[in-house]
Design a protein around this motif. Structure first.
Motif, PDB file in Angstrom:
ATOM      1  N   GLN A 111       0.813  -1.214   0.000  1.00 46.02           N
ATOM      2  CA  GLN A 111       0.000   0.000   0.000  1.00 46.02           C
ATOM      3  C   GLN A 111       0.848   1.266   0.000  1.00 46.02           C
ATOM      4  O   GLN A 111       0.378   2.328  -0.386  1.00 46.02           O
ATOM      5  CB  GLN A 111      -0.953  -0.012   1.194  1.00 46.02           C
ATOM      6  N   ARG A 112       2.103   1.148   0.407  1.00 46.62           N
ATOM      7  CA  ARG A 112       3.007   2.299   0.439  1.00 46.62           C
ATOM      8  C   ARG A 112       3.781   2.465  -0.870  1.00 46.62           C
ATOM      9  O   ARG A 112       4.531   3.428  -1.022  1.00 46.62           O
ATOM     10  CB  ARG A 112       4.007   2.137   1.583  1.00 46.62           C
ATOM     11  N   LEU A 113       3.616   1.520  -1.810  1.00 46.58           N
ATOM     12  CA  LEU A 113       4.360   1.605  -3.071  1.00 46.58           C
ATOM     13  C   LEU A 113       4.057   2.911  -3.779  1.00 46.58           C
ATOM     14  O   LEU A 113       2.935   3.404  -3.741  1.00 46.58           O
ATOM     15  CB  LEU A 113       4.000   0.426  -3.982  1.00 46.58           C
ATOM     16  N   GLN A 114       5.071   3.458  -4.413  1.00 45.18           N
ATOM     17  CA  GLN A 114       4.919   4.707  -5.151  1.00 45.18           C
ATOM     18  C   GLN A 114       5.302   4.496  -6.602  1.00 45.18           C
ATOM     19  O   GLN A 114       6.022   3.547  -6.932  1.00 45.18           O
ATOM     20  CB  GLN A 114       5.780   5.802  -4.525  1.00 45.18           C
ATOM     21  N   ASN A 115       4.831   5.382  -7.446  1.00 42.39           N
ATOM     22  CA  ASN A 115       5.133   5.305  -8.864  1.00 42.39           C
ATOM     23  C   ASN A 115       6.639   5.188  -9.071  1.00 42.39           C
ATOM     24  O   ASN A 115       7.409   5.909  -8.443  1.00 42.39           O
ATOM     25  CB  ASN A 115       4.588   6.546  -9.574  1.00 42.39           C
ATOM     26  N   GLY A 116       7.032   4.272  -9.916  1.00 43.47           N
ATOM     27  CA  GLY A 116       8.452   4.048 -10.179  1.00 43.47           C
ATOM     28  C   GLY A 116       9.017   2.889  -9.391  1.00 43.47           C
ATOM     29  O   GLY A 116      10.115   2.438  -9.669  1.00 43.47           O
ATOM     30  N   THR A 117       8.277   2.401  -8.415  1.00 42.79           N
ATOM     31  CA  THR A 117       8.707   1.261  -7.616  1.00 42.79           C
ATOM     32  C   THR A 117       8.156  -0.007  -8.245  1.00 42.79           C
ATOM     33  O   THR A 117       6.997  -0.043  -8.660  1.00 42.79           O
ATOM     34  CB  THR A 117       8.189   1.378  -6.169  1.00 42.79           C
ATOM     35  N   SER A 118       8.971  -1.034  -8.302  1.00 47.99           N
ATOM     36  CA  SER A 118       8.535  -2.301  -8.881  1.00 47.99           C
ATOM     37  C   SER A 118       7.301  -2.816  -8.145  1.00 47.99           C
ATOM     38  O   SER A 118       7.279  -2.888  -6.925  1.00 47.99           O
ATOM     39  CB  SER A 118       9.673  -3.320  -8.789  1.00 47.99           C
ATOM     40  N   GLY A 119       6.266  -3.140  -8.893  1.00 52.36           N
ATOM     41  CA  GLY A 119       5.021  -3.633  -8.313  1.00 52.36           C
ATOM     42  C   GLY A 119       3.948  -2.564  -8.177  1.00 52.36           C
ATOM     43  O   GLY A 119       2.782  -2.893  -7.977  1.00 52.36           O
ATOM     44  N   THR A 121       2.548  -0.486 -10.429  1.00 54.16           N
ATOM     45  CA  THR A 121       1.523  -0.526 -11.475  1.00 54.16           C
ATOM     46  C   THR A 121       0.574  -1.693 -11.244  1.00 54.16           C
ATOM     47  O   THR A 121      -0.641  -1.560 -11.412  1.00 54.16           O
ATOM     48  CB  THR A 121       2.175  -0.626 -12.864  1.00 54.16           C
ATOM     49  N   CYS A 122       1.112  -2.818 -10.833  1.00 57.28           N
ATOM     50  CA  CYS A 122       0.280  -3.987 -10.556  1.00 57.28           C
ATOM     51  C   CYS A 122      -0.689  -3.671  -9.416  1.00 57.28           C
ATOM     52  O   CYS A 122      -1.894  -3.911  -9.539  1.00 57.28           O
ATOM     53  CB  CYS A 122       1.160  -5.180 -10.203  1.00 57.28           C
ATOM     54  N   PHE A 123      -0.196  -3.111  -8.332  1.00 55.03           N
ATOM     55  CA  PHE A 123      -1.061  -2.782  -7.206  1.00 55.03           C
ATOM     56  C   PHE A 123      -2.095  -1.729  -7.598  1.00 55.03           C
ATOM     57  O   PHE A 123      -3.271  -1.847  -7.254  1.00 55.03           O
ATOM     58  CB  PHE A 123      -0.247  -2.298  -6.008  1.00 55.03           C
ATOM     59  N   ALA A 124      -1.668  -0.711  -8.333  1.00 53.98           N
ATOM     60  CA  ALA A 124      -2.596   0.343  -8.751  1.00 53.98           C
ATOM     61  C   ALA A 124      -3.721  -0.241  -9.606  1.00 53.98           C
ATOM     62  O   ALA A 124      -4.875   0.146  -9.470  1.00 53.98           O
ATOM     63  CB  ALA A 124      -1.855   1.431  -9.511  1.00 53.98           C
ATOM     64  N   SER A 125      -3.392  -1.198 -10.455  1.00 51.49           N
ATOM     65  CA  SER A 125      -4.421  -1.795 -11.301  1.00 51.49           C
ATOM     66  C   SER A 125      -5.398  -2.633 -10.490  1.00 51.49           C
ATOM     67  O   SER A 125      -6.566  -2.755 -10.861  1.00 51.49           O
ATOM     68  CB  SER A 125      -3.792  -2.635 -12.417  1.00 51.49           C
ATOM     69  N   LEU A 126      -4.967  -3.173  -9.365  1.00 50.79           N
ATOM     70  CA  LEU A 126      -5.880  -3.918  -8.490  1.00 50.79           C
ATOM     71  C   LEU A 126      -6.898  -2.984  -7.848  1.00 50.79           C
ATOM     72  O   LEU A 126      -7.987  -3.420  -7.481  1.00 50.79           O
ATOM     73  CB  LEU A 126      -5.104  -4.631  -7.381  1.00 50.79           C
ATOM     74  N   GLN A 127      -6.535  -1.720  -7.712  1.00 48.46           N
ATOM     75  CA  GLN A 127      -7.405  -0.746  -7.071  1.00 48.46           C
ATOM     76  C   GLN A 127      -8.484  -0.189  -7.995  1.00 48.46           C
ATOM     77  O   GLN A 127      -9.465   0.385  -7.537  1.00 48.46           O
ATOM     78  CB  GLN A 127      -6.592   0.430  -6.527  1.00 48.46           C
ATOM     79  N   MET A 128      -8.301  -0.362  -9.303  1.00 55.57           N
ATOM     80  CA  MET A 128      -9.253   0.194 -10.272  1.00 55.57           C
ATOM     81  C   MET A 128     -10.531  -0.641 -10.283  1.00 55.57           C
ATOM     82  O   MET A 128     -10.470  -1.857 -10.318  1.00 55.57           O
ATOM     83  CB  MET A 128      -8.642   0.186 -11.676  1.00 55.57           C
TER      84      MET A 128
END
Length: 131
Positions: A111-119, A121-128
């Motif tokens: 949940q703390r991942l930020q843009n540019g960090t591996s994973g 985009t995957c986490f962000a897509s789970l939130q859509m």
């Protein structure tokens, strides 16, 4: 009563309506497989914990990456988790090979991942939201 001209009934309007309907159906047919493919890629995308740049570091209970030897911290996962595994963990299951406390720390990391960090985009897509 007013006289309004009526277009000749030569089938032009009907043909145009059919063409518009065919174009709409074509768009639906081409979009649905794309959505299905996107959903499949979301479930198979990977989230390493921690990312490769911080391999060897530990994950604290609050999700922060900390130095080895930090009390109460958890070792990183041996392999990345799939989007499907993370989504299941977000719904109350444990991540594979992790107990409840480790899963909670890993999810906080994710949940703390930020843009540019591996994973990220995957986490962000789970939130859509999915339609």
């Amino acid at each position: 009563m007013t006289d309004t001209p009526t277009p000749p009934n030569d089938g032009t309007l009907a043909r145009r309506t059919l063409l518009i309907g065919a174009a709409s159906a074509s768009a639906v047919v081409s979009i649905r497989p794309a959505l299905a493919q996107t959903q499949a890629s979301i479930m198979t995308c990977e989230i390493p914990i921690p990312d490769r740049a911080r391999a060897g570091q530990l994950i604290a209970a609050d999700g922060q990456v900390v130095a080895p030897g930090t009390p109460g911290a958890f070792p990183g996962a041996n392999r990345p988790f799939t989007g499907e595994q993370v989504k299941a963990a977000m719904n109350g299951q444990n991540l594979p090979g992790a107990d409840g406390d480790t899963t909670r720390a890993y999810l906080k990391y994710v949940q703390r991942l930020q843009n540019g960090t591996s994973g990220f985009t995957c986490f962000a897509s789970l939130q859509m939201p999915r339609g």
